[in-house]
Design a protein around this motif. Structure first.
Motif: not given
Length: 74
Positions: A26-35
């Motif tokens: 149910t959560l949207v994931a976003e990768c930050r600071d490349p990895g």
């Protein structure tokens, strides 16, 4: 205790792969600071929030921060 769902952002260390992300459908994931970090965002009531946090602990994720973006602007 407020049972109304609220928008939460949960920041964890590392880049979460698809297998781990499937534990949080149910959560949207976003990768930050490349990895380096992943931010999971979604509407959760308090019971669901504690369930997500418990699941993160079971998976051994490195919890960095839990915020309510809507509350920060008040």
């Amino acid at each position: 205790m407020n049972a109304e769902p609220a928008l939460y952002s949960i920041r964890v260390g590392g880049h979460l792969g698809e297998t781990v992300l499937s534990a949080f459908p149910t959560l949207v994931a976003e990768c930050r600071d490349p990895g380096a970090q992943t931010v999971l965002t979604g509407l959760l009531d308090l019971s669901a929030l504690y369930g997500v946090l418990a699941q993160m602990e079971r998976l051994g994720l490195d919890l960095l921060e839990v915020t309510r973006p809507e509350a920060a602007g008040r």
